[in-house]
Design a protein around this motif. Structure first.
Motif, PDB file in Angstrom:
ATOM      1  N   HIS A  59     -94.495  61.545  -7.932  1.00 40.72           N
ATOM      2  CA  HIS A  59     -93.237  62.200  -7.625  1.00 40.72           C
ATOM      3  C   HIS A  59     -92.312  62.175  -8.836  1.00 40.72           C
ATOM      4  CE1 HIS A  59     -94.882  61.207  -3.645  1.00 40.72           C
ATOM      5  NE2 HIS A  59     -94.228  62.287  -3.232  1.00 40.72           N
ATOM      6  N   GLY A  60     -91.522  63.225  -8.963  1.00 38.22           N
ATOM      7  CA  GLY A  60     -90.601  63.340 -10.067  1.00 38.22           C
ATOM      8  C   GLY A  60     -89.277  62.668  -9.791  1.00 38.22           C
ATOM      9  N   ALA A  61     -88.330  62.891 -10.701  1.00 41.98           N
ATOM     10  CA  ALA A  61     -87.024  62.251 -10.588  1.00 41.98           C
ATOM     11  C   ALA A  61     -86.286  62.682  -9.329  1.00 41.98           C
ATOM     12  CB  ALA A  61     -86.190  62.575 -11.831  1.00 41.98           C
ATOM     13  N   ASP A  62     -86.556  63.919  -8.851  1.00 46.38           N
ATOM     14  CA  ASP A  62     -85.895  64.404  -7.638  1.00 46.38           C
ATOM     15  C   ASP A  62     -86.689  64.080  -6.382  1.00 46.38           C
ATOM     16  OD1 ASP A  62     -88.046  66.068  -7.905  1.00 46.38           O
ATOM     17  OD2 ASP A  62     -86.900  67.935  -7.794  1.00 46.38           O
ATOM     18  N   ALA A  63     -87.712  63.243  -6.514  1.00 45.84           N
ATOM     19  CA  ALA A  63     -88.578  62.794  -5.414  1.00 45.84           C
ATOM     20  C   ALA A  63     -89.557  63.868  -4.957  1.00 45.84           C
ATOM     21  CB  ALA A  63     -87.764  62.290  -4.221  1.00 45.84           C
ATOM     22  N   GLY A  64     -89.548  65.033  -5.591  1.00 42.33           N
ATOM     23  CA  GLY A  64     -90.514  66.059  -5.239  1.00 42.33           C
ATOM     24  C   GLY A  64     -91.876  65.755  -5.832  1.00 42.33           C
ATOM     25  N   PRO A  65     -92.970  66.262  -5.215  1.00 42.04           N
ATOM     26  CA  PRO A  65     -94.313  65.987  -5.734  1.00 42.04           C
ATOM     27  C   PRO A  65     -94.555  66.715  -7.050  1.00 42.04           C
ATOM     28  CG  PRO A  65     -94.428  67.575  -3.939  1.00 42.04           C
ATOM     29  CD  PRO A  65     -93.010  67.117  -4.004  1.00 42.04           C
ATOM     30  N   VAL A  66     -95.124  66.021  -8.023  1.00 37.82           N
ATOM     31  CA  VAL A  66     -95.419  66.616  -9.332  1.00 37.82           C
ATOM     32  C   VAL A  66     -96.873  66.412  -9.735  1.00 37.82           C
ATOM     33  CG1 VAL A  66     -93.062  66.553 -10.236  1.00 37.82           C
ATOM     34  CG2 VAL A  66     -94.532  64.536 -10.473  1.00 37.82           C
ATOM     35  N   GLY A  67     -97.704  65.957  -8.796  1.00 40.44           N
ATOM     36  CA  GLY A  67     -99.107  65.839  -9.130  1.00 40.44           C
ATOM     37  C   GLY A  67     -99.863  64.894  -8.220  1.00 40.44           C
ATOM     38  N   LEU A  68    -101.173  64.883  -8.431  1.00 38.20           N
ATOM     39  CA  LEU A  68    -102.070  63.952  -7.759  1.00 38.20           C
ATOM     40  C   LEU A  68    -102.774  63.120  -8.826  1.00 38.20           C
ATOM     41  CD1 LEU A  68    -103.668  66.421  -5.205  1.00 38.20           C
ATOM     42  CD2 LEU A  68    -102.352  64.395  -4.586  1.00 38.20           C
ATOM     43  N   GLY A 156     -92.510  73.733 -18.801  1.00 36.39           N
ATOM     44  CA  GLY A 156     -92.189  73.053 -20.048  1.00 36.39           C
ATOM     45  C   GLY A 156     -91.587  71.679 -19.831  1.00 36.39           C
ATOM     46  N   GLN A 157     -91.397  71.293 -18.564  1.00 35.43           N
ATOM     47  CA  GLN A 157     -90.819  69.979 -18.264  1.00 35.43           C
ATOM     48  C   GLN A 157     -91.888  68.897 -18.191  1.00 35.43           C
ATOM     49  OE1 GLN A 157     -87.431  69.612 -18.143  1.00 35.43           O
ATOM     50  NE2 GLN A 157     -87.513  71.769 -18.742  1.00 35.43           N
ATOM     51  N   PHE A 158     -93.135  69.293 -17.904  1.00 34.38           N
ATOM     52  CA  PHE A 158     -94.267  68.365 -17.832  1.00 34.38           C
ATOM     53  C   PHE A 158     -93.975  67.197 -16.884  1.00 34.38           C
ATOM     54  CE2 PHE A 158     -94.643  70.096 -22.278  1.00 34.38           C
ATOM     55  CZ  PHE A 158     -95.632  71.012 -21.959  1.00 34.38           C
ATOM     56  N   GLY A 159     -93.449  67.574 -15.704  1.00 36.79           N
ATOM     57  CA  GLY A 159     -93.064  66.545 -14.739  1.00 36.79           C
ATOM     58  C   GLY A 159     -94.206  65.666 -14.301  1.00 36.79           C
ATOM     59  N   GLY A 160     -95.398  66.252 -14.090  1.00 35.30           N
ATOM     60  CA  GLY A 160     -96.529  65.450 -13.658  1.00 35.30           C
ATOM     61  C   GLY A 160     -96.982  64.470 -14.717  1.00 35.30           C
TER      62      GLY A 160
END
Length: 400
Positions: A59-68, A156-160
């Motif tokens: 999960h990212g900084a906003d708690a949203g999923p960004v990967g497995l 371009g943020q590469f959150g995962g």
């Protein structure tokens, strides 16, 4: 596993399964920053769960999923290695220009068609199948394998990738292999980047006024001239690409009759070992100081750094590059080690001290453009190369 194991034949046997999963993923729109990532993550998670592969969401900084993240631990101590492929994609662009729907997900004349087929849903499917194979006899392996299936890459943020690096539970990898497409090369290095927004100021006024002023547009034009004449380091034996500076955007003004009081310029400098981030910033500051001395402004010109990634380049004997080149030689795949001009997640990982290679996959057409598709004829070789490389790194194969 022994020297007699046929990696290519094993890859051929599961090629149908690999393609079917990739088709499912292509049919789920997952454009970076546009679509909900939930459906594509759900599909992969369902596949992993059916095979009892250990995984969890990042999960990212906003708690949203960004990967497995799939993590398979071997039965003996050793380094961990990571396979990485993104599940989000570039936008569709002009859909009317496509000759098939961007989410077609079909196979025509040996090509998997649709956005993400090349970048990088086919690679994600391959990596899932390699994880399944490794998991079946993990007890005999040394170290471990992580498979990162990330989103928020094309923004371009590469959150995962960032969530993976920041996750205190994740095993830190000794090296990462990124499943970008392209059959001829493996990227073992790349130029870095330094980016900044430069804001020039000037008095605003009426364009028809009899009072003569140097406008912000004129000051910006002069700045571009000065930047274009900057001398940057060239290529050398240690790094085959030169540094490069580009002004990629100029914004200012809002009408015909008013000269603007500010203009913003986007500056992109591609870095090499001979020109690092601080040196690039220093060069731009020197040019800005020259501009302000030549055309004095009401306020000093501002330089706001946006991003700075280091260049990187692995030596041929450094893992995981060495293992992939060994595997290519054994499988009789002609593979060239390449230093890339564009930057990628490898630069982000290099900034964290993680050795990275990228860019070996199936041949492709239309990457980030119209009619994206990936050729499947070479899929067994791509699968076999990554599989053999991982087995080598996990100490499951005798020396070549």
């Amino acid at each position: 596993m022994n020297d007699e194991f046929d990696f290519v034949e094993t890859a051929r046997k599961c090629a149908g399964s690999v393609v079917r999963l990739a088709q499912d993923l292509v049919r789920l729109p997952s454009r970076g920053g546009i679509d909900d990532y939930g459906p594509v993550l759900d599909r992969v998670e369902s596949w992993l769960r059916e095979r009892d592969l250990p995984h969890r969401r990042l999960h990212g900084a906003d708690a949203g999923p960004v990967g497995l993240l799939v993590e398979i631990e071997g039965g003996r101590p050793g380094p961990w290695w990571t396979l990485d492929a993104c599940l989000d994609t570039a936008p569709f662009g002009d859909e009317d220009a496509w000759s098939f729907p961007p989410t077609a997900g079909d196979v025509v004349d040996g090509w998997l068609r649709g956005r993400g087929a090349a970048d990088s849903k086919l690679a994600a499917s391959v990596f899932c199948h390699i994880a399944e194979d490794v998991h079946q006899d993990a007890a005999r392996l040394a170290g471990g394998l992580s498979v990162l299936l990330d989103v928020d890459e094309h923004t371009g943020q590469f959150g995962g990738a960032r969530a993976f690096l920041e996750d205190v539970r994740a095993r830190r990898p000794s090296g990462v292999m990124i499943g970008y497409p392209g059959f001829d090369d493996v990227v073992v290095g790349g130029r870095g980047l330094w980016r900044a927004v430069v804001t020039v100021h000037a008095p605003s006024g009426h364009s028809g006024s009899s009072k003569s002023v140097v406008s912000a547009v004129s000051r910006a034009a002069r700045l571009v001239q000065l930047l274009d004449t900057m001398e940057l380091p060239g290529a050398d034996e240690g790094f085959p690409l030169p540094a490069k500076l580009s002004v990629t955007s100029i914004n200012g003004g809002s009408g015909w009759s008013v000269t603007p009081d500010r203009v913003d310029l986007n500056i992109d400098i591609r870095l090499t070992p001979a020109l690092d981030g601080p040196a690039a910033a220093g060069l731009v500051q020197d040019v800005v100081a020259r501009l302000d001395a030549e055309l004095p402004p009401p306020r000093p010109t501002e330089v706001a750094e946006v991003a700075c990634w280091p260049p990187f380049r692995l030596a041929p004997e450094q893992e995981p590059a060495a293992a992939m080149l060994r595997a290519a030689d054994i499988l009789e795949i002609r593979l060239t080690a390449k230093t890339a001009g564009p930057s990628n997640i490898g630069n982000l990982l290099a900034g964290h001290g993680v050795a990275t290679i990228a860019g070996f996959g199936t041949p492709y057409v239309g990457l980030h453009g119209t009619d994206e598709r990936a050729q499947l004829a070479q899929l067994p070789l791509v699968h076999a190369l990554y599989h053999r490389t991982i087995r080598d790194l996990l100490s499951d194969l005798p020396p070549a």
